[in-house]
Design an enzyme around this catalytic site. Structure first.
Site, mmCIF file in Angstrom:
data_model
loop_
_atom_site.group_PDB
_atom_site.id
_atom_site.type_symbol
_atom_site.label_atom_id
_atom_site.label_comp_id
_atom_site.label_asym_id
_atom_site.label_seq_id
_atom_site.Cartn_x
_atom_site.Cartn_y
_atom_site.Cartn_z
ATOM 1 N N ASP A 196 -4.722 91.520 5.491
ATOM 2 C CA ASP A 196 -3.621 90.722 4.914
ATOM 3 C C ASP A 196 -3.079 89.716 5.929
ATOM 4 O O ASP A 196 -3.123 89.947 7.130
ATOM 5 C CB ASP A 196 -2.501 91.686 4.456
ATOM 6 C CG ASP A 196 -1.550 91.010 3.488
ATOM 7 O OD1 ASP A 196 -1.876 89.931 2.946
ATOM 8 O OD2 ASP A 196 -0.449 91.568 3.276
ATOM 9 N N LEU A 202 -23.966 101.918 9.585
ATOM 10 C CA LEU A 202 -22.571 101.773 9.151
ATOM 11 C C LEU A 202 -22.588 101.443 7.662
ATOM 12 O O LEU A 202 -23.386 100.616 7.223
ATOM 13 C CB LEU A 202 -21.895 100.623 9.930
ATOM 14 C CG LEU A 202 -20.532 100.144 9.433
ATOM 15 C CD1 LEU A 202 -19.445 101.177 9.745
ATOM 16 C CD2 LEU A 202 -20.150 98.812 10.071
ATOM 17 N N HIS A 226 -8.183 81.878 5.005
ATOM 18 C CA HIS A 226 -9.230 82.723 4.412
ATOM 19 C C HIS A 226 -10.557 82.530 5.165
ATOM 20 O O HIS A 226 -11.280 83.481 5.396
ATOM 21 C CB HIS A 226 -9.405 82.410 2.925
ATOM 22 C CG HIS A 226 -8.198 82.752 2.089
ATOM 23 N ND1 HIS A 226 -7.519 83.949 2.218
ATOM 24 C CD2 HIS A 226 -7.540 82.053 1.129
ATOM 25 C CE1 HIS A 226 -6.508 83.966 1.359
ATOM 26 N NE2 HIS A 226 -6.490 82.827 0.689
HETATM 27 C C1 IPE Z 1 -3.559 93.103 -0.739
HETATM 28 O O1 IPE Z 1 -2.896 92.003 -0.225
HETATM 29 C C2 IPE Z 1 -4.908 92.700 -1.257
HETATM 30 C C3 IPE Z 1 -5.879 92.298 -0.253
HETATM 31 C C4 IPE Z 1 -5.711 92.319 1.052
HETATM 32 C C5 IPE Z 1 -7.163 91.888 -0.765
HETATM 33 P P1 IPE Z 1 -1.875 91.152 -1.103
HETATM 34 O O2 IPE Z 1 -1.426 90.021 -0.227
HETATM 35 O O3 IPE Z 1 -2.494 90.774 -2.390
HETATM 36 O O4 IPE Z 1 -0.698 92.200 -1.376
HETATM 37 P P2 IPE Z 1 0.826 91.974 -1.747
HETATM 38 O O5 IPE Z 1 0.839 91.055 -2.944
HETATM 39 O O6 IPE Z 1 1.488 91.324 -0.573
HETATM 40 O O7 IPE Z 1 1.357 93.325 -2.014
HETATM 41 C C1 IPE Z 2 -5.199 88.373 2.470
HETATM 42 O O1 IPE Z 2 -4.365 87.342 2.871
HETATM 43 C C2 IPE Z 2 -6.369 87.892 1.637
HETATM 44 C C3 IPE Z 2 -6.259 88.237 0.208
HETATM 45 C C4 IPE Z 2 -5.295 88.897 -0.346
HETATM 46 C C5 IPE Z 2 -7.350 87.790 -0.660
HETATM 47 P P1 IPE Z 2 -3.267 86.721 1.908
HETATM 48 O O2 IPE Z 2 -3.896 85.607 1.133
HETATM 49 O O3 IPE Z 2 -2.623 87.765 1.086
HETATM 50 O O4 IPE Z 2 -2.250 86.122 2.959
HETATM 51 P P2 IPE Z 2 -0.668 86.191 2.886
HETATM 52 O O5 IPE Z 2 -0.289 87.615 2.661
HETATM 53 O O6 IPE Z 2 -0.253 85.298 1.767
HETATM 54 O O7 IPE Z 2 -0.225 85.697 4.219
HETATM 55 MG MG MG Z 3 -1.012 88.969 1.344
#
Ligand code: IPE
Ligand code: IPE
Ligand code: MG
Length: 251
Positions: free
Chosen positions: A25, A136, A42
């Site tokens: 995240d 792995l 990303h």
């Molecule tokens: C969880 O992260 C999903 C992934 C890392 C793929 P999100 O960014 O979607 O979660 P919330 O919305 O902050 O809970």
């Molecule tokens: C995690 O990073 C990737 C996915 C959930 C696909 P985020 O896109 O949720 O990044 P933040 O949380 O908005 O910083």
């Molecule tokens: Mg996120």
């Protein structure tokens, strides 16, 4: 592949978890903090993933599960979803041969039927090519939600009962778990979430019952071998009791 000296010495004192799961995240915030578009976060997140898979293999982790796209992530803008699907396609096209060469078995959990056929085919190709690898196991949670996984398991279990193949009296936590997406894999010992958020966001709800949770403030694109080692070091200090008494002190 041999294990570099530095890792062996750094990890000598710690207990390496068999199964590590990561909620990757913070890509968007990483980008925003640099004035960059979210997609750049990303992209850099994919690089962090490459580093992490390599490090997990070197350290001796047996299973690495990564949360790549949640069932709820469809609520993001269409352009971001396109970017994420594009990155998954590119990751598999570019990295599959390397993963295979390095003895990595790819498995996918999550709802596949609603994905674009080309994405679905790539995921299947990755599973098929690498199915006999043993160094792995990389479990990719894609279009995954824990509640959805549990509901799908309940549906299949209900079908077994309705058809007379399973007695309701035989249903318990173990038989139920047999209907989940990857019933042969052990539960994660350690779940790491990056970016400072402290929640599961519908990740592995059933399997996380006794996982150790480590939350770190690093945004996912900055995650590296040192961050993984430090989370594992934190894990190895924990006293896992599973409802019983301490295996270390007996108290
Ligand atoms: C969880 O992260 C999903 C992934 C890392 C793929 P999100 O960014 O979607 O979660 P919330 O919305 O902050 O809970
Ligand atoms: C995690 O990073 C990737 C996915 C959930 C696909 P985020 O896109 O949720 O990044 P933040 O949380 O908005 O910083
Ligand atoms: Mg996120």
């Amino acid at each position: 592949m041999s294990v570099p000296e530095t890792i062996l010495s750094a990890m000598a004192e710690v207990e390496v978890p068999r199964h590590v799961a990561i909620i990757m995240d913070g890509n968007g915030r990483w980008a925003a903090s640099r004035g960059l578009p979210r997609v750049e976060g990303h992209r850099r997140g994919v690089e962090a993933l490459r580093r992490t898979v390599r490090a997990a293999g070197d350290i001796g982790v047996g299973i690495l599960t990564i949360f790549s796209f949640s069932a709820e992530n469809w609520s993001r803008p269409a352009s971001e979803i396109r970017d994420l699907m594009g990155l998954l396609r590119r990751f598999i096209r570019n990295d599959l041969a390397d993963l295979h060469k390095n003895g990595i078995r790819v498995r996918v959990i999550g709802e596949r039927d609603t994905l674009d056929p080309d994405v679905r085919n790539l995921l299947e190709e990755a599973e098929e090519l690498t199915r006999d690898n043993e160094r792995l196991t990389l479990v990719v949670a894609f279009n995954y939600g824990g509640r959805q996984e549990i509901a799908a398991a309940a549906k299949r279990l209900a079908e077994e009962v309705a058809s007379g193949r399973l007695e309701p009296a035989a249903v318990n936590a173990d038989t139920f778990a047999g209907f989940l997406a990857a019933p042969d894999l052990p539960d994660p010992d350690l779940i790491i979430r990056t970016s400072g958020e402290q929640r599961l966001s519908n990740f592995l709800l059933w399997q996380a019952a006794y996982s150790e949770l480590v939350f770190i403030s690093t945004y996912w694109p900055d995650f590296d071998r040192a961050a993984l080692e430090s989370a594992i070091a934190e894990y190895s200090k924990r006293d896992r009791r599973f409802g019983g008494l301490s295996a270390r002190t007996g108290a």
